[in-house]
Design a protein around this motif. Structure first.
Motif, mmCIF file in Angstrom:
data_model
loop_
_atom_site.group_PDB
_atom_site.id
_atom_site.type_symbol
_atom_site.label_atom_id
_atom_site.label_comp_id
_atom_site.label_asym_id
_atom_site.label_seq_id
_atom_site.Cartn_x
_atom_site.Cartn_y
_atom_site.Cartn_z
ATOM 1 N N PHE A 1 0.822 -1.202 0.000
ATOM 2 C CA PHE A 1 0.000 0.000 0.000
ATOM 3 C C PHE A 1 0.862 1.260 0.000
ATOM 4 O O PHE A 1 0.552 2.205 -0.702
ATOM 5 C CB PHE A 1 -0.945 -0.027 1.208
ATOM 6 N N VAL A 2 1.938 1.248 0.739
ATOM 7 C CA VAL A 2 2.797 2.427 0.832
ATOM 8 C C VAL A 2 3.474 2.703 -0.504
ATOM 9 O O VAL A 2 3.555 3.857 -0.930
ATOM 10 C CB VAL A 2 3.846 2.246 1.954
ATOM 11 N N SER A 3 3.938 1.674 -1.180
ATOM 12 C CA SER A 3 4.590 1.891 -2.478
ATOM 13 C C SER A 3 3.600 2.428 -3.506
ATOM 14 O O SER A 3 3.955 3.259 -4.338
ATOM 15 C CB SER A 3 5.235 0.607 -2.990
ATOM 16 N N LYS B 1 3.164 6.095 -2.742
ATOM 17 C CA LYS B 1 4.348 6.842 -3.187
ATOM 18 C C LYS B 1 4.309 7.075 -4.693
ATOM 19 O O LYS B 1 4.640 8.153 -5.173
ATOM 20 C CB LYS B 1 5.626 6.106 -2.801
ATOM 21 N N LYS B 2 3.909 6.059 -5.455
ATOM 22 C CA LYS B 2 3.788 6.208 -6.913
ATOM 23 C C LYS B 2 2.715 7.241 -7.255
ATOM 24 O O LYS B 2 2.889 8.051 -8.160
ATOM 25 C CB LYS B 2 3.431 4.874 -7.573
ATOM 26 N N LEU B 3 1.599 7.218 -6.532
ATOM 27 C CA LEU B 3 0.521 8.173 -6.745
ATOM 28 C C LEU B 3 1.014 9.601 -6.535
ATOM 29 O O LEU B 3 0.745 10.487 -7.345
ATOM 30 C CB LEU B 3 -0.646 7.871 -5.792
ATOM 31 N N VAL B 4 1.770 9.819 -5.487
ATOM 32 C CA VAL B 4 2.309 11.153 -5.201
ATOM 33 C C VAL B 4 3.387 11.518 -6.216
ATOM 34 O O VAL B 4 3.433 12.648 -6.707
ATOM 35 C CB VAL B 4 2.858 11.215 -3.758
ATOM 36 N N TYR C 1 3.828 10.549 -9.364
ATOM 37 C CA TYR C 1 3.289 10.846 -10.686
ATOM 38 C C TYR C 1 2.257 11.968 -10.660
ATOM 39 O O TYR C 1 1.766 12.379 -11.706
ATOM 40 C CB TYR C 1 2.668 9.601 -11.319
ATOM 41 N N ASN C 2 1.915 12.438 -9.447
ATOM 42 C CA ASN C 2 0.964 13.539 -9.297
ATOM 43 C C ASN C 2 -0.340 13.205 -10.025
ATOM 44 O O ASN C 2 -0.907 14.031 -10.736
ATOM 45 C CB ASN C 2 1.593 14.828 -9.828
ATOM 46 N N LEU C 3 -0.804 11.989 -9.844
ATOM 47 C CA LEU C 3 -1.944 11.463 -10.584
ATOM 48 C C LEU C 3 -3.236 12.227 -10.317
ATOM 49 O O LEU C 3 -3.984 12.525 -11.250
ATOM 50 C CB LEU C 3 -2.130 9.978 -10.260
ATOM 51 N N ILE C 4 -3.501 12.575 -9.072
ATOM 52 C CA ILE C 4 -4.744 13.277 -8.754
ATOM 53 C C ILE C 4 -4.769 14.644 -9.422
ATOM 54 O O ILE C 4 -5.790 15.043 -9.990
ATOM 55 C CB ILE C 4 -4.934 13.365 -7.233
ATOM 56 N N ALA C 5 -3.665 15.361 -9.394
ATOM 57 C CA ALA C 5 -3.613 16.671 -10.052
ATOM 58 C C ALA C 5 -3.784 16.527 -11.564
ATOM 59 O O ALA C 5 -4.470 17.340 -12.197
ATOM 60 C CB ALA C 5 -2.293 17.367 -9.733
ATOM 61 N N ARG C 6 -3.187 15.513 -12.131
ATOM 62 C CA ARG C 6 -3.327 15.300 -13.572
ATOM 63 C C ARG C 6 -4.768 14.949 -13.945
ATOM 64 O O ARG C 6 -5.291 15.445 -14.946
ATOM 65 C CB ARG C 6 -2.382 14.199 -14.045
ATOM 66 N N LEU C 7 -5.416 14.110 -13.154
ATOM 67 C CA LEU C 7 -6.813 13.768 -13.416
ATOM 68 C C LEU C 7 -7.722 14.985 -13.252
ATOM 69 O O LEU C 7 -8.671 15.163 -14.020
ATOM 70 C CB LEU C 7 -7.265 12.636 -12.499
ATOM 71 N N THR C 8 -7.421 15.819 -12.275
ATOM 72 C CA THR C 8 -8.193 17.042 -12.074
ATOM 73 C C THR C 8 -8.039 17.967 -13.273
ATOM 74 O O THR C 8 -9.014 18.574 -13.734
ATOM 75 C CB THR C 8 -7.746 17.751 -10.790
ATOM 76 N N MET C 9 -6.852 18.085 -13.805
ATOM 77 C CA MET C 9 -6.615 18.932 -14.979
ATOM 78 C C MET C 9 -7.363 18.386 -16.194
ATOM 79 O O MET C 9 -7.982 19.149 -16.941
ATOM 80 C CB MET C 9 -5.115 19.031 -15.264
ATOM 81 N N ILE C 10 -7.336 17.080 -16.378
ATOM 82 C CA ILE C 10 -8.061 16.464 -17.499
ATOM 83 C C ILE C 10 -9.557 16.714 -17.358
ATOM 84 O O ILE C 10 -10.239 17.051 -18.333
ATOM 85 C CB ILE C 10 -7.743 14.958 -17.586
ATOM 86 N N ALA C 11 -10.085 16.581 -16.142
ATOM 87 C CA ALA C 11 -11.513 16.825 -15.913
ATOM 88 C C ALA C 11 -11.862 18.290 -16.182
ATOM 89 O O ALA C 11 -12.909 18.581 -16.770
ATOM 90 C CB ALA C 11 -11.885 16.451 -14.481
ATOM 91 N N SER C 12 -11.000 19.220 -15.784
ATOM 92 C CA SER C 12 -11.251 20.646 -16.025
ATOM 93 C C SER C 12 -11.276 20.952 -17.519
ATOM 94 O O SER C 12 -12.130 21.709 -17.988
ATOM 95 C CB SER C 12 -10.178 21.493 -15.351
ATOM 96 N N VAL C 13 -10.354 20.383 -18.254
ATOM 97 C CA VAL C 13 -10.323 20.590 -19.704
ATOM 98 C C VAL C 13 -11.585 20.020 -20.346
ATOM 99 O O VAL C 13 -12.211 20.670 -21.201
ATOM 100 C CB VAL C 13 -9.055 19.952 -20.319
#
Length: 70
Positions: free
Chosen positions: A1-3, A6-9, A11-23
């Motif tokens: 779970f920790v690894s 760490k990958k999620l943070v 790759y900044n996945l949440i920020a990238r998904l938020t940007m895609i949703a905004s577009v």
């Protein structure tokens, strides 16, 4: 779970998904506006605000990406 977290943070996945949703939402707003037969002033003001906010969001996003690249 920790690894996975760490990958999620990393790759900044949440920020990238938020940007895609905004577009996607701003694109749909523009499509809606262009499909109106006779837009009102309120509708054009709404789309203008959405596109202005999107410009700001994109500028902030690019500034953050530039900081990460250094």
């Amino acid at each position: 779970f920790v690894s996975w977290f760490k990958k999620l943070v990393e790759y900044n996945l949440i920020a990238r998904l938020t940007m895609i949703a905004s577009v996607a939402m701003s694109w749909r707003c523009a499509e809606w506006f262009m499909s109106l037969p006779d837009p009102t002033m309120q509708q054009s003001a709404f789309v203008s605000v959405i596109m202005g906010v999107m410009t700001g969001i994109f500028g902030i996003w690019m500034g953050q990406e530039n900081k990460r690249a250094k």
